[in-house]
Write a protein that holds these residues in place. Structure first.
Motif, mmCIF file in Angstrom:
data_model
loop_
_atom_site.group_PDB
_atom_site.id
_atom_site.type_symbol
_atom_site.label_atom_id
_atom_site.label_comp_id
_atom_site.label_asym_id
_atom_site.label_seq_id
_atom_site.Cartn_x
_atom_site.Cartn_y
_atom_site.Cartn_z
ATOM 1 N N SER A 116 -0.900 -6.272 -4.768
ATOM 2 C CA SER A 116 -0.425 -5.808 -5.998
ATOM 3 C C SER A 116 0.668 -6.861 -6.598
ATOM 4 O O SER A 116 0.974 -6.483 -7.603
ATOM 5 N N SER A 165 -8.896 -6.407 -4.483
ATOM 6 C CA SER A 165 -8.494 -6.791 -5.956
ATOM 7 C C SER A 165 -6.981 -7.339 -5.841
ATOM 8 O O SER A 165 -6.372 -7.224 -4.695
ATOM 9 N N ILE A 221 -3.293 -8.083 -8.351
ATOM 10 C CA ILE A 221 -2.896 -7.978 -9.551
ATOM 11 C C ILE A 221 -2.236 -9.521 -9.871
ATOM 12 O O ILE A 221 -1.270 -9.853 -9.005
ATOM 13 N N TYR A 269 -6.976 -7.935 -11.881
ATOM 14 C CA TYR A 269 -6.305 -7.480 -12.931
ATOM 15 C C TYR A 269 -5.233 -8.456 -13.356
ATOM 16 O O TYR A 269 -4.836 -8.979 -12.421
ATOM 17 N N SER A 308 -8.282 -5.430 -21.752
ATOM 18 C CA SER A 308 -8.495 -4.182 -20.601
ATOM 19 C C SER A 308 -7.800 -4.591 -19.315
ATOM 20 O O SER A 308 -7.742 -3.884 -18.438
ATOM 21 N N LYS A 309 -8.106 -5.909 -19.027
ATOM 22 C CA LYS A 309 -7.502 -6.413 -17.804
ATOM 23 C C LYS A 309 -6.002 -6.312 -17.492
ATOM 24 O O LYS A 309 -5.705 -6.235 -16.348
ATOM 25 N N VAL A 356 -2.861 -4.218 -16.853
ATOM 26 C CA VAL A 356 -2.740 -2.986 -16.215
ATOM 27 C C VAL A 356 -1.152 -2.721 -16.073
ATOM 28 O O VAL A 356 -0.665 -1.407 -15.695
ATOM 29 N N LYS A 371 2.431 2.132 -19.926
ATOM 30 C CA LYS A 371 2.041 1.248 -18.850
ATOM 31 C C LYS A 371 2.982 1.052 -17.600
ATOM 32 O O LYS A 371 4.145 1.095 -18.118
ATOM 33 N N LYS A 396 -3.964 1.924 -7.037
ATOM 34 C CA LYS A 396 -5.168 2.349 -7.665
ATOM 35 C C LYS A 396 -4.800 3.346 -8.731
ATOM 36 O O LYS A 396 -4.958 3.291 -9.853
ATOM 37 N N PHE A 437 -1.925 1.723 -11.328
ATOM 38 C CA PHE A 437 -2.102 0.634 -12.206
ATOM 39 C C PHE A 437 -3.524 1.014 -12.807
ATOM 40 O O PHE A 437 -4.013 0.448 -13.664
ATOM 41 N N GLU A 438 -4.011 2.303 -12.447
ATOM 42 C CA GLU A 438 -5.236 2.955 -13.063
ATOM 43 C C GLU A 438 -6.352 2.040 -13.027
ATOM 44 O O GLU A 438 -7.112 1.522 -13.935
ATOM 45 N N ILE A 439 -6.640 1.442 -11.836
ATOM 46 C CA ILE A 439 -7.642 0.396 -11.657
ATOM 47 C C ILE A 439 -8.754 0.740 -10.700
ATOM 48 O O ILE A 439 -8.915 2.028 -10.131
#
Length: 252
Positions: free
Chosen positions: A5, A32, A34, A56, A84-85, A87, A122, A247, A250-252
């Motif tokens: 993260s 993933s 961040i 992201y 959009s990347k 977050v 955000k 998830k 960060f709404e990923i």
């Protein structure tokens, strides 16, 4: 499924082998990352790397860089957020340990970026070093309007509970693996798993087995292992929970 993260893949330490660093992360199971910004150049590069690798990014001005913060800076951050990347807004906050920027400029940058996060809905990624009371005071005034994560948490158990009540998750990095990090061990063991994230803060804060060396996202495994050990849980249970927490936040 594992999320680092908080990593700074745009940092110059990765210039010579960044593709290999990402390859090792994915091989270790990191799905993933961040990529966290700290100044305008790093924010822009972080977004490009997120696009390249399918990760992201977050954008923000670190308290060390707060002295030159302006309305123009804020406009640039807002423009970055159209991608959009992006977050989250971060890392932002207060650092009263090194004070590379004045406390006044740090507060101005922090408060301005909180307002931007509220405007854009955000989450924020908070850097807090020896500014616990002020951070809690600011977040309390914005309770219900802002959410996020306390990056590389260094406060007390009571502060962690306050942060959770204010809508923030607690993130653990390499220091959780250090034998003498007794306070962090207690936090990782007793805090609700639904409010925990894991991070590397690469290239800094390498875990115990790599201590003193450059950190990288693949080493997130050691952090998850330590939390699982402290909680007497399976590795997969902690990995899945922290993935779901990231998830959701960060709404990923």
């Amino acid at each position: 499924m594992i999320v680092d993260s908080h990593a700074h893949l745009q940092w110059e330490d990765f210039e010579l082998d960044r593709d290999n660093v990402v390859f090792r992360a994915k091989k270790a199971g990191v799905t993933s990352i961040i990529i966290v910004g700290y100044d305008l150049a790093a924010n822009e590069k972080g977004i490009k790397l997120a696009e390249k690798y399918g990760f992201y990014a977050s954008v923000g001005i670190h308290p060390h860089e707060a002295e030159n913060f302006s309305n123009k800076t804020l406009d640039t951050l807002k423009a970055f957020c159209l991608n959009s990347k992006v977050v989250a807004i971060g890392e932002i906050g207060l650092d009263y340990y090194k004070c590379f920027s004045s406390k006044k400029s740090q507060l101005n940058a922090f408060l301005s970026q909180i307002e931007l996060a509220k405007e854009l809905d955000k989450p924020i990624i908070i850097h807090d070093r020896e500014a616990h009371g002020e951070i809690i005071n600011i977040l309390s005034k914005n309770k219900g309007d802002v959410r996020g994560v306390m990056h590389c948490f260094s406060g007390s158990f009571e502060m962690a509970k306050q942060c959770i009540k204010l809508g923030f998750l607690i993130s653990f990095a390499g220091p959780i693996t250090f034998p003498k990090s007794i306070r962090l061990h207690k936090l990782a063991k007793e805090l609700p798993l639904d409010y925990i994230l894991v991070e590397t803060d690469s290239p800094w804060l390498a875990p115990q087995s790599k201590r003193g060396k450059r950190n990288e996202p693949a080493y997130i495994i050691e952090i998850i292992n330590k939390i699982a050990e402290l909680r007497n849980k399976a590795f997969n249970e902690v990995a899945e929970a922290t993935f779901e927490n990231a998830k959701k936040l960060f709404e990923i």
